[in-house]
Design a protein around this motif. Structure first.
Motif, short mmCIF file in Angstrom:
data_model
loop_
_atom_site.label_atom_id
_atom_site.label_comp_id
_atom_site.label_asym_id
_atom_site.label_seq_id
_atom_site.Cartn_x
_atom_site.Cartn_y
_atom_site.Cartn_z
N GLY A 7 75.67 99.44 3.58
CA GLY A 7 74.63 98.78 4.38
C GLY A 7 74.28 97.41 3.83
N GLU A 8 74.09 97.34 2.52
CA GLU A 8 73.72 96.06 1.89
C GLU A 8 74.86 95.04 2.00
OE1 GLU A 8 72.10 96.52 -2.07
OE2 GLU A 8 71.77 94.36 -2.26
N LEU A 9 76.10 95.53 1.90
CA LEU A 9 77.24 94.62 2.01
C LEU A 9 77.37 94.08 3.43
CD1 LEU A 9 79.76 96.46 -0.31
CD2 LEU A 9 78.86 94.16 -0.63
N ALA A 10 77.07 94.92 4.44
CA ALA A 10 77.13 94.44 5.82
C ALA A 10 76.08 93.34 6.04
CB ALA A 10 76.91 95.60 6.78
N GLU A 11 74.91 93.48 5.43
CA GLU A 11 73.87 92.43 5.52
C GLU A 11 74.34 91.16 4.84
OE1 GLU A 11 71.10 92.53 7.40
OE2 GLU A 11 71.95 94.44 8.02
N LEU A 12 74.94 91.30 3.66
CA LEU A 12 75.46 90.13 2.93
C LEU A 12 76.52 89.41 3.78
CD1 LEU A 12 76.48 90.02 -0.81
CD2 LEU A 12 78.06 89.18 0.91
N ASP A 13 77.38 90.19 4.42
CA ASP A 13 78.46 89.60 5.23
C ASP A 13 77.90 88.77 6.39
OD1 ASP A 13 80.94 90.26 4.06
OD2 ASP A 13 81.74 90.78 6.03
N PRO A 20 81.10 88.96 10.76
CA PRO A 20 80.89 89.83 9.59
C PRO A 20 81.47 91.23 9.81
CG PRO A 20 78.86 89.60 10.86
CD PRO A 20 79.87 88.71 11.51
N TRP A 21 81.75 91.92 8.72
CA TRP A 21 82.16 93.32 8.79
C TRP A 21 80.93 94.19 9.04
CZ3 TRP A 21 85.98 94.33 4.15
CH2 TRP A 21 87.17 93.63 4.40
N SER A 22 81.15 95.30 9.74
CA SER A 22 80.06 96.24 10.01
C SER A 22 79.87 97.19 8.82
CB SER A 22 80.40 97.07 11.25
OG SER A 22 81.53 97.87 10.96
N GLU A 23 78.74 97.88 8.83
CA GLU A 23 78.49 98.89 7.78
C GLU A 23 79.60 99.95 7.81
OE1 GLU A 23 74.55 100.48 7.85
OE2 GLU A 23 75.02 102.03 6.37
N PHE A 26 82.69 98.81 6.03
CA PHE A 26 82.55 98.90 4.57
C PHE A 26 82.64 100.37 4.11
CE2 PHE A 26 80.75 94.56 4.75
CZ PHE A 26 81.46 94.00 3.71
N LEU A 27 82.08 101.28 4.92
CA LEU A 27 82.17 102.71 4.57
C LEU A 27 83.62 103.16 4.50
CD1 LEU A 27 79.46 104.68 6.57
CD2 LEU A 27 79.85 104.67 4.10
N GLU A 28 84.39 102.74 5.50
CA GLU A 28 85.83 103.09 5.52
C GLU A 28 86.53 102.53 4.28
OE1 GLU A 28 87.64 101.79 9.16
OE2 GLU A 28 86.27 103.03 10.35
#
Ligand SMILES: CC(C)(COP(=O)(O)OP(=O)(O)OC[C@H]1O[C@@H](n2cnc3c(N)ncnc32)[C@H](O)[C@@H]1OP(=O)(O)O)[C@@H](O)C(=O)NCCC(=O)NCCS
Length: 138
Positions: A7-13, A20-23, A26-28
């Motif tokens: 989740g935090e990485l999707a916000e950073l993206d 940007p990439w979705s949450e 990043f989970l995958e």
């Protein structure tokens, strides 16, 4: 990277990229056997990340990003160093980068990546050519 960081990485993206990439993406990646991701943190805040897929004898950089307020302090260099260390057994590391992305191109050149070709209109929003860069055997 672990699943809890998605989740935090999707916000950073969202701050760092036009697409940007979705949450979920990043989970995958967090669950992928071929992917390795590294986080730069300050306190408990993620300020940057880098990622690579290790496939056969090749490393493919998926992304590298640093939050704007933490740039030009060597964070991406450290993330890239760690990634290169992880891909030490690979014959080459490859990546694509927007041809207008001078900051990223300079970063990669600093670490020995060389221009190895172009993919026409590879990116969208805006449409743009990708430069292919390779470190190691071509
Ligand atoms: C590209 C990016 C990751 C660099 O992060 P950073 O933490 O600022 O990079 P560093 O401080 O480690 O800089 C390392 C080198 O990159 C180059 N560089 C970084 N920012 C630069 C800029 N604005 N202009 C020109 N060169 C730059 C320099 O060669 C620098 O070395 P130097 O400090 O000896 O001059 C960051 O600008 C970013 O997140 N951009 C948006 C996301 C992106 O485009 N990612 C790349 C996808 S392919």
């Amino acid at each position: 990277m672990e699943a809890c960081h998605a989740g935090e990485l999707a916000e950073l993206d969202k701050v760092c990229f036009a697409v940007p990439w979705s949450e979920n993406l990043f989970l995958e990646e967090a669950q992928s056997r071929i992917a390795r991701y590294f986080l730069a943190v300050e306190g408990d805040k993620i300020i940057g990340y880098s990622g690579v897929w290790l496939v056969a004898d090749e490393g493919q950089i998926t992304n590298i990003a640093v939050l704007p307020e933490f740039r030009k302090k060597g964070v991406a260099s450290r993330l890239l160093e760690r990634l290169i260390e992880e891909a030490a057994d690979a014959k080459r590391i490859v990546l694509e980068v927007r041809e207008s992305n001078c900051a990223a191109i300079a970063l990669y050149e600093k670490f020995g990546f060389k221009n190895a070709g172009m993919r026409k209109n590879f990116y969208r929003e805006p449409t743009e050519n990708a430069i292919i860069m390779i470190r190691g055997e071509t």
